[in-house]
Design a protein around this motif. Structure first.
Motif, PDB file in Angstrom:
ATOM      1  N   LEU A 151      37.913  38.683  87.400  1.00 53.72           N
ATOM      2  CA  LEU A 151      36.848  39.640  87.068  1.00 53.72           C
ATOM      3  C   LEU A 151      35.497  38.953  86.917  1.00 53.72           C
ATOM      4  CD1 LEU A 151      36.107  42.596  86.118  1.00 53.72           C
ATOM      5  CD2 LEU A 151      36.414  41.726  83.803  1.00 53.72           C
ATOM      6  N   ILE A 152      35.492  37.751  86.365  1.00 56.07           N
ATOM      7  CA  ILE A 152      34.231  37.069  86.076  1.00 56.07           C
ATOM      8  C   ILE A 152      33.433  36.805  87.349  1.00 56.07           C
ATOM      9  CG2 ILE A 152      35.064  34.678  86.224  1.00 56.07           C
ATOM     10  CD1 ILE A 152      32.704  36.214  83.544  1.00 56.07           C
ATOM     11  N   ALA A 153      34.123  36.709  88.491  1.00 56.77           N
ATOM     12  CA  ALA A 153      33.416  36.506  89.757  1.00 56.77           C
ATOM     13  C   ALA A 153      32.616  37.749  90.134  1.00 56.77           C
ATOM     14  CB  ALA A 153      34.404  36.139  90.860  1.00 56.77           C
ATOM     15  N   LEU A 154      33.167  38.941  89.865  1.00 52.01           N
ATOM     16  CA  LEU A 154      32.432  40.179  90.126  1.00 52.01           C
ATOM     17  C   LEU A 154      31.215  40.276  89.212  1.00 52.01           C
ATOM     18  CD1 LEU A 154      35.493  42.590  90.425  1.00 52.01           C
ATOM     19  CD2 LEU A 154      34.121  41.658  92.293  1.00 52.01           C
ATOM     20  N   PHE A 155      31.396  39.893  87.962  1.00 52.80           N
ATOM     21  CA  PHE A 155      30.288  39.807  87.006  1.00 52.80           C
ATOM     22  C   PHE A 155      29.236  38.822  87.517  1.00 52.80           C
ATOM     23  CE2 PHE A 155      28.540  37.618  83.221  1.00 52.80           C
ATOM     24  CZ  PHE A 155      28.015  38.690  82.517  1.00 52.80           C
ATOM     25  N   GLY A 156      29.708  37.680  88.038  1.00 52.41           N
ATOM     26  CA  GLY A 156      28.807  36.650  88.549  1.00 52.41           C
ATOM     27  C   GLY A 156      28.005  37.099  89.750  1.00 52.41           C
ATOM     28  N   CYS A 157      28.531  38.042  90.523  1.00 53.82           N
ATOM     29  CA  CYS A 157      27.758  38.571  91.644  1.00 53.82           C
ATOM     30  C   CYS A 157      26.468  39.208  91.137  1.00 53.82           C
ATOM     31  CB  CYS A 157      28.586  39.594  92.411  1.00 53.82           C
ATOM     32  SG  CYS A 157      29.959  38.897  93.355  1.00 53.82           S
ATOM     33  N   GLY A 158      26.568  39.896  90.004  1.00 49.20           N
ATOM     34  CA  GLY A 158      25.379  40.507  89.421  1.00 49.20           C
ATOM     35  C   GLY A 158      24.410  39.488  88.872  1.00 49.20           C
ATOM     36  N   THR A 159      24.932  38.461  88.182  1.00 51.19           N
ATOM     37  CA  THR A 159      24.048  37.441  87.618  1.00 51.19           C
ATOM     38  C   THR A 159      23.341  36.659  88.727  1.00 51.19           C
ATOM     39  OG1 THR A 159      25.832  35.792  87.468  1.00 51.19           O
ATOM     40  CG2 THR A 159      25.469  37.192  85.551  1.00 51.19           C
ATOM     41  N   TYR A 160      24.090  36.305  89.766  1.00 52.97           N
ATOM     42  CA  TYR A 160      23.475  35.523  90.844  1.00 52.97           C
ATOM     43  C   TYR A 160      22.655  36.387  91.795  1.00 52.97           C
ATOM     44  CZ  TYR A 160      25.143  30.979  89.550  1.00 52.97           C
ATOM     45  OH  TYR A 160      25.317  29.798  88.879  1.00 52.97           O
ATOM     46  N   GLY A 161      22.866  37.692  91.785  1.00 51.30           N
ATOM     47  CA  GLY A 161      21.932  38.562  92.485  1.00 51.30           C
ATOM     48  C   GLY A 161      20.557  38.490  91.842  1.00 51.30           C
ATOM     49  N   ALA A 162      20.544  38.501  90.493  1.00 54.19           N
ATOM     50  CA  ALA A 162      19.280  38.346  89.763  1.00 54.19           C
ATOM     51  C   ALA A 162      18.675  36.973  90.007  1.00 54.19           C
ATOM     52  CB  ALA A 162      19.533  38.548  88.263  1.00 54.19           C
ATOM     53  N   ALA A 163      19.521  35.934  90.039  1.00 50.98           N
ATOM     54  CA  ALA A 163      19.033  34.571  90.273  1.00 50.98           C
ATOM     55  C   ALA A 163      18.457  34.422  91.678  1.00 50.98           C
ATOM     56  CB  ALA A 163      20.175  33.575  90.061  1.00 50.98           C
ATOM     57  N   LEU A 164      19.103  35.068  92.662  1.00 51.25           N
ATOM     58  CA  LEU A 164      18.605  34.994  94.037  1.00 51.25           C
ATOM     59  C   LEU A 164      17.229  35.629  94.150  1.00 51.25           C
ATOM     60  CD1 LEU A 164      19.188  34.288  97.007  1.00 51.25           C
ATOM     61  CD2 LEU A 164      20.196  36.566  97.254  1.00 51.25           C
ATOM     62  N   GLY A 191      26.489  42.198  84.820  1.00 49.88           N
ATOM     63  CA  GLY A 191      26.040  40.830  85.053  1.00 49.88           C
ATOM     64  C   GLY A 191      24.545  40.735  85.278  1.00 49.88           C
ATOM     65  N   PHE A 192      23.981  41.698  85.994  1.00 40.61           N
ATOM     66  CA  PHE A 192      22.539  41.727  86.236  1.00 40.61           C
ATOM     67  C   PHE A 192      21.766  41.846  84.930  1.00 40.61           C
ATOM     68  CE2 PHE A 192      18.676  44.252  86.997  1.00 40.61           C
ATOM     69  CZ  PHE A 192      18.029  43.458  87.928  1.00 40.61           C
ATOM     70  N   LEU A 193      22.207  42.765  84.071  1.00 42.32           N
ATOM     71  CA  LEU A 193      21.552  42.931  82.768  1.00 42.32           C
ATOM     72  C   LEU A 193      21.723  41.686  81.905  1.00 42.32           C
ATOM     73  CD1 LEU A 193      22.538  46.626  81.930  1.00 42.32           C
ATOM     74  CD2 LEU A 193      20.320  45.783  82.720  1.00 42.32           C
ATOM     75  N   TYR A 194      22.907  41.085  81.964  1.00 48.10           N
ATOM     76  CA  TYR A 194      23.189  39.873  81.190  1.00 48.10           C
ATOM     77  C   TYR A 194      22.258  38.735  81.612  1.00 48.10           C
ATOM     78  CZ  TYR A 194      26.105  36.217  79.035  1.00 48.10           C
ATOM     79  OH  TYR A 194      26.570  35.162  78.277  1.00 48.10           O
ATOM     80  N   ALA A 195      22.045  38.590  82.924  1.00 46.73           N
ATOM     81  CA  ALA A 195      21.171  37.529  83.429  1.00 46.73           C
ATOM     82  C   ALA A 195      19.748  37.700  82.917  1.00 46.73           C
ATOM     83  CB  ALA A 195      21.196  37.530  84.958  1.00 46.73           C
ATOM     84  N   HIS A 196      19.271  38.940  82.916  1.00 48.27           N
ATOM     85  CA  HIS A 196      17.904  39.174  82.457  1.00 48.27           C
ATOM     86  C   HIS A 196      17.804  39.195  80.933  1.00 48.27           C
ATOM     87  CE1 HIS A 196      15.634  39.746  86.156  1.00 48.27           C
ATOM     88  NE2 HIS A 196      16.715  40.307  86.671  1.00 48.27           N
ATOM     89  N   PRO A 242      20.458  45.459  93.825  1.00 47.62           N
ATOM     90  CA  PRO A 242      21.223  45.811  95.035  1.00 47.62           C
ATOM     91  C   PRO A 242      21.868  44.594  95.693  1.00 47.62           C
ATOM     92  CG  PRO A 242      18.855  46.080  95.403  1.00 47.62           C
ATOM     93  CD  PRO A 242      19.044  45.875  93.944  1.00 47.62           C
ATOM     94  N   ALA A 243      21.213  43.433  95.589  1.00 47.05           N
ATOM     95  CA  ALA A 243      21.831  42.221  96.145  1.00 47.05           C
ATOM     96  C   ALA A 243      23.134  41.909  95.424  1.00 47.05           C
ATOM     97  CB  ALA A 243      20.859  41.044  96.031  1.00 47.05           C
ATOM     98  N   GLY A 244      23.108  41.977  94.094  1.00 50.53           N
ATOM     99  CA  GLY A 244      24.317  41.726  93.315  1.00 50.53           C
ATOM    100  C   GLY A 244      25.400  42.751  93.593  1.00 50.53           C
ATOM    101  N   LEU A 245      25.007  44.017  93.722  1.00 50.53           N
ATOM    102  CA  LEU A 245      25.984  45.067  94.019  1.00 50.53           C
ATOM    103  C   LEU A 245      26.614  44.856  95.387  1.00 50.53           C
ATOM    104  CD1 LEU A 245      24.075  48.217  92.696  1.00 50.53           C
ATOM    105  CD2 LEU A 245      26.019  47.062  91.626  1.00 50.53           C
ATOM    106  N   LEU A 246      25.821  44.401  96.347  1.00 54.73           N
ATOM    107  CA  LEU A 246      26.353  44.131  97.692  1.00 54.73           C
ATOM    108  C   LEU A 246      27.351  42.984  97.656  1.00 54.73           C
ATOM    109  CD1 LEU A 246      26.382  44.542 100.752  1.00 54.73           C
ATOM    110  CD2 LEU A 246      24.395  43.012 100.902  1.00 54.73           C
ATOM    111  N   PHE A 247      26.980  41.888  96.973  1.00 52.87           N
ATOM    112  CA  PHE A 247      27.906  40.756  96.846  1.00 52.87           C
ATOM    113  C   PHE A 247      29.210  41.204  96.188  1.00 52.87           C
ATOM    114  CE2 PHE A 247      23.921  37.898  96.296  1.00 52.87           C
ATOM    115  CZ  PHE A 247      23.705  37.927  97.671  1.00 52.87           C
ATOM    116  N   ALA A 248      29.093  41.988  95.130  1.00 49.54           N
ATOM    117  CA  ALA A 248      30.273  42.436  94.389  1.00 49.54           C
ATOM    118  C   ALA A 248      31.145  43.351  95.251  1.00 49.54           C
ATOM    119  CB  ALA A 248      29.848  43.159  93.112  1.00 49.54           C
ATOM    120  N   ALA A 249      30.506  44.210  96.053  1.00 54.72           N
ATOM    121  CA  ALA A 249      31.271  45.114  96.918  1.00 54.72           C
ATOM    122  C   ALA A 249      32.067  44.332  97.953  1.00 54.72           C
ATOM    123  CB  ALA A 249      30.325  46.100  97.605  1.00 54.72           C
TER     124      ALA A 249
END
Length: 296
Positions: free
Chosen positions: A36-49, A196-201, A62-69
């Motif tokens: 699960l943490i990898a799906l969460f990480g898609c959101g965090t690294y979408g924000a980082a990207l 994950g996106f909210l967590y990153a920010h 949307p980048a994080g959501l695409l990675f997670a999908a």
């Protein structure tokens, strides 16, 4: 102390959102996802990207959501040929492979140093920025809870539970289990990535240390202790676990214990809590209600 409470409650809301994502998979569909943490990480690294490429911060969502999908579809495809136990091991392995890859990638992910300097939400609202963020996270948690409730009370939710309890019967009745798995994984991946996106920010930093597999098992402990298959329960479990772990340093100071006690105690809380509830109260603090009120 009030600021500390706001901080702990904010993290609990984000983890509660993530726990609802896991509950859709494991609690209602029987998908034992240890990655699960990898799906969460898609959101965090979408924000980082978005930060690294100089894009507007909202582009990271949307980048994080695409990675997670994409990752969710890959997970779901693996599930077509693997039993639940082997699928759980496979998701754990994939998550660890992704973490190691991110650690060794410098150009896009910042490697082991991660990416810092992400914009903090509502920073301009000082001194009420913390309260504003907490209000946002509460709204997000409530909205995700409402969506999960609607899903599990629908006809699709009944199909999810039938797949969990009697997959052969569900298949004989004409249900497409692969399609159910894909849809559940896509929905839960979107929830995890958004969290994950909210967590990153919130932390304004993203790094591979946030993707260690123990983080997945922390979320599992929230789900099991709160009550797997009960959306109210997993949210309660998230708050119980987060506040218990947050107040460990205060116990250390009161008892004048060494600093190493904090990390050890948190491991005991997660591992010991999981073991204790699996042995003595496997249905959690708030067991799933069987009957017309699905998901409670």
């Amino acid at each position: 102390m009030f600021d500390f409470f706001i901080h702990v409650a904010s993290i609990a809301c984000l983890y509660g959102t993530l726990a609802l994502s896991l509950n859709l998979q494991a609690g209602f569909t029987g998908l034992v996802n240890f990655g699960l943490i990898a799906l969460f990480g898609c959101g965090t690294y979408g924000a980082a990207l978005a930060k690294g490429m100089g894009w507007h911060p909202l582009v990271g969502l949307p980048a994080g959501l695409l990675f997670a999908a994409l990752l969710a579809l890959f997970y779901a495809r693996l599930g077509r040929k693997l039993s639940s136990d082997y699928w759980g091991i496979a998701t754990l392995s994939i998550a660890e492979i992704l973490r190691i890859s991110i650690t060794n990638e410098q150009a896009l992910t910042g490697g082991a140093q991660g990416v810092s300097g992400l914009p903090l939400l509502f920073a301009e609202f000082k001194p009420f920025d913390g309260t504003a963020r907490l209000a946002l996270y509460v709204i997000v948690l409530a909205l995700v809870w409402f969506i999960c409730q609607r899903i599990v009370k629908s006809s699709f939710g009944l199909a999810m539970k039938l797949m969990r309890e009697e997959p052969q019967l569900a298949r004989s009745l004409g249900y497409d289990l692969d399609a159910i798995r894909r849809v559940v994984m896509l929905i839960s991946a979107a929830i995890a990535a958004f969290s994950g996106f909210l967590y990153a920010h919130y932390l304004t930093f993203v790094g591979p240390d946030q993707l260690f597999s123990p983080e997945t098992f922390l979320i599992w402990s929230m789900v099991i202790i709160g009550g797997i298959g009960n959306n109210w329960g997993v949210v309660a479990g998230a708050f119980v676990m987060q506040f218990a772990m947050a107040y460990v340093p205060f116990v250390k100071d009161v008892l004048d214990l060494p600093t190493d006690f904090v990390a050890a105690a948190r491991l005991v809380i997660v591992g010991g809590g999981l073991l204790a509830f699996l042995l003595w109260r496997p249905k959690g603090l708030f067991p799933e209600r069987v009957g017309g009120n699905h998901g409670r």
